[in-house]
Write a protein that holds these residues in place. Structure first.
Motif, short mmCIF file in Angstrom:
data_model
loop_
_atom_site.label_atom_id
_atom_site.label_comp_id
_atom_site.label_asym_id
_atom_site.label_seq_id
_atom_site.Cartn_x
_atom_site.Cartn_y
_atom_site.Cartn_z
N SER A 233 -1.09 7.31 -8.34
CA SER A 233 0.48 7.34 -8.24
C SER A 233 0.92 6.12 -9.14
N ALA B 135 -5.62 5.84 -5.72
CA ALA B 135 -4.23 5.50 -5.34
C ALA B 135 -4.28 3.93 -4.90
N GLN B 136 -5.36 3.60 -4.41
CA GLN B 136 -5.29 2.22 -3.81
C GLN B 136 -6.24 1.13 -4.58
N GLY C 158 2.25 12.64 -8.85
CA GLY C 158 1.89 11.75 -8.11
C GLY C 158 0.46 11.94 -7.77
N THR C 159 -0.39 11.33 -6.70
CA THR C 159 -1.53 11.37 -6.50
C THR C 159 -1.84 12.82 -5.75
N THR C 160 -0.93 12.80 -4.75
CA THR C 160 -0.80 14.31 -4.03
C THR C 160 -0.84 15.42 -5.06
N ASN D 247 -6.91 3.11 2.11
CA ASN D 247 -5.34 2.45 2.37
C ASN D 247 -5.55 2.05 3.67
N HIS E 79 3.84 4.62 -8.45
CA HIS E 79 4.73 3.99 -7.78
C HIS E 79 3.80 2.90 -7.13
N LYS E 80 2.58 3.05 -6.88
CA LYS E 80 1.69 1.91 -6.30
C LYS E 80 1.30 1.19 -7.21
N GLY F 196 0.72 -1.14 0.01
CA GLY F 196 0.24 0.05 0.05
C GLY F 196 0.86 1.35 0.02
N ASP G 274 -10.15 9.52 -5.59
CA ASP G 274 -8.89 8.98 -5.23
C ASP G 274 -8.65 7.35 -5.56
N VAL H 225 -10.36 3.21 -2.78
CA VAL H 225 -10.38 1.91 -1.83
C VAL H 225 -9.48 2.56 -0.50
N ALA I 108 -3.66 13.21 1.99
CA ALA I 108 -3.49 13.75 0.59
C ALA I 108 -4.75 14.34 0.09
N HIS J 240 -7.28 9.61 3.01
CA HIS J 240 -5.90 9.75 2.99
C HIS J 240 -5.59 11.21 3.32
N ILE K 126 -12.13 8.50 -1.51
CA ILE K 126 -11.23 7.76 -1.71
C ILE K 126 -11.90 6.23 -2.19
N1 PMP Z 1 -4.35 8.49 -1.63
C1 PMP Z 1 -4.31 7.20 -0.84
C2 PMP Z 1 -5.55 6.52 -0.95
C3 PMP Z 1 -2.69 6.72 -0.75
O1 PMP Z 1 -2.98 5.49 -0.29
C4 PMP Z 1 -1.82 7.63 -0.96
C5 PMP Z 1 -0.41 7.05 -0.52
N2 PMP Z 1 -0.16 6.20 0.40
C6 PMP Z 1 -2.01 8.87 -1.32
C7 PMP Z 1 -3.18 9.45 -1.81
C8 PMP Z 1 -0.97 9.72 -1.77
O2 PMP Z 1 -0.12 9.17 -2.89
P1 PMP Z 1 1.35 9.74 -3.17
O3 PMP Z 1 2.15 9.97 -2.01
O4 PMP Z 1 1.91 8.72 -4.21
O5 PMP Z 1 1.08 11.14 -3.74
#
Ligand code: PMP
Length: 406
Positions: A223, A202-203, A93-95, A175, A225-226, A30, A200, A173, A125, A123, A171
């Protein structure tokens, strides 16, 4: 096609290393996923043989790199089933994607007294950029709560949506809890009141097939990298009509049409939102990662990970001193838990010495911890290369921690 996890594991060189002379058991997916060799080679080969900055170059390497970058955009478009390639914006990235929309959407559409609706399980973010916007504009942040099982209380949605709601962000899913939220239902309700929705992802994007057109979200972010790609690259998907209307969130090279000292006109989509030299190597390597998992089949990955999840949960549930968080279904491959009377950090430290990489703490979701009145959890987050044997090792390590603390 039979899902051959051992063959898949051979694609990931890092999974064959040891830590503390024990085989690495990587259950922190995650936070970030490991990279298949073809993604690693893609980055290395590009740097070694084909590197050149993209766009506006007339020379061979630049044109070739530009072609690869724009093909990467099409790969992402197809992966999430967007209508147009120019609806795909490369970000760090997501952020960065969420901050970009919070700024851009906020500047154009949010004024004092307006409301932004988020959920209690976001999250950080997907909380802080909206709080910053609300502070800037004197707007109000409202929150959809969740139940102790980890399910969003959607019966509150009708009360929470008001004529002042400007945007809903959710969100896909969680995290921390693994809950798969019914984003389609939220989007349907929001659209009935002409409210756009940001998801979002990201997950979610690494665990389940995504179709942004079917989902009908207005924005979708994730993102690299995930999802088995590199760090420093991510995606902001936006429906064409929104991206056309919204102002850019960063100024600089490439996002412009004509610049004079008096005034600047902006480039068209997607370049309007891609100021400066983009992370073109990251984008190309992300496309390689998406092709890799598409080759395995997202449906196959999802089915396999559900088996893993069910196995891990059934084993941990046998231990009466294990408290699981996020028990509602549907649930993605995240197991968050605590051990009676043992601080998650202490447990994580001992598990680490056994070669098991789990994450402990608040997982950048402090409001979720506040909901349960806890300081953190131990989180095992699973990926397409994990195995039931690794989950057995996780359970053994939990038993050992318990024995050591008894
Ligand atoms: N949203 C969720 C649901 C996440 O799990 C994460 C990373 N843990 C983020 C946003 C932020 O992603 P990033 O740090 O790659 O920008």
């Amino acid at each position: 096609m039979k899902y051959n996890v051992n063959a898949i594991r051979n694609d990931f060189p890092i999974l064959h290393r040891e830590v503390y002379n024990k085989p690495l058991i990587y259950l922190d997916n995650g936070a970030t996923t490991q990279k298949p060799l073809r993604v690693i080679n893609c980055i290395r080969d590009f740097q070694r043989f084909r590197n050149s900055s993209i766009h506006r170059g007339v020379h061979y390497l630049s044109e070739q790199a530009t072609g690869e970058f724009e093909n990467a955009r099409k790969t992402v478009q197809q992966f999430i089933h967007a209508l147009h390639p120019h609806e795909i914006i490369f970000t760090p990235g997501t952020t960065a994607s969420i901050n970009g929309i919070a700024f851009s959407f906020g500047e154009k559409y949010v004024k004092a007294g307006d409301e932004i609706l988020i959920t209690e399980m976001e999250h950080h973010a997907n909380i802080v950029p909206w709080q910053m916007l609300c502070e800037r504009k004197k707007a109000v942040l409202k929150v959809i709560p969740f139940s102790d099982e980890g399910k969003l209380k959607l019966d509150e949605l009708d009360r929470l949506i008001t004529p002042k709601t400007r945007l809903i962000t959710v969100i896909h899913v969680s995290n921390t809890l693994g809950t798969v939220n019914p984003v389609e239902e939220i989007i349907r309700k929001a659209h009935a009141s002409d409210i756009p929705v940001l998801v979002d992802g990201a997950q979610s994007v690494q665990h389940t097939p995504i179709d942004v057109q079917k989902m009908d979200c207005d924005f979708f972010v994730f993102s690299g990298h995930k999802v088995y790609g590199p760090t420093g690259i991510g995606i902001l998907y936006g429906k064409e009509k929104w991206l056309e209307e919204l102002p850019p969130f960063q100024g600089g090279g490439e996002m412009v049409d004509v610049v004079t000292m008096e005034k600047t006109t902006y480039n068209g989509l997607p370049f309007k939102f891609e100021a400066g030299t983009p992370n073109y190597i990251g984008a190309i390597a992300l496309a390689e990662a998406l092709q890799y998992i598409s080759g395995l089949g997202l449906d196959h990955i999802a089915a396999y990970e559900q088996e893993l999840l069910d196995y891990g949960i059934s084993k941990l549930s046998e231990l009466e001193y294990v408290k699981l968080y996020g028990t509602t279904r549907p649930k993605s491959a995240v197991i968050s838990f605590n051990l009676d009377g043992i601080h998650p950090y202490d447990a994580g430290m001992i598990m680490d010495k056994m070669g098991i990489a789990v994450r402990t703490g608040t997982h950048c979701a402090q409001p979720v911890m506040q909901h349960y009145g806890i300081s953190g959890t131990i989180r095992a987050s699973l990926a397409l290369y994990n195995t039931c044997e690794e989950l057995d090792a996780l359970v053994d390590s939990v038993k050992k921690v318990k024995t050591m603390f008894s």
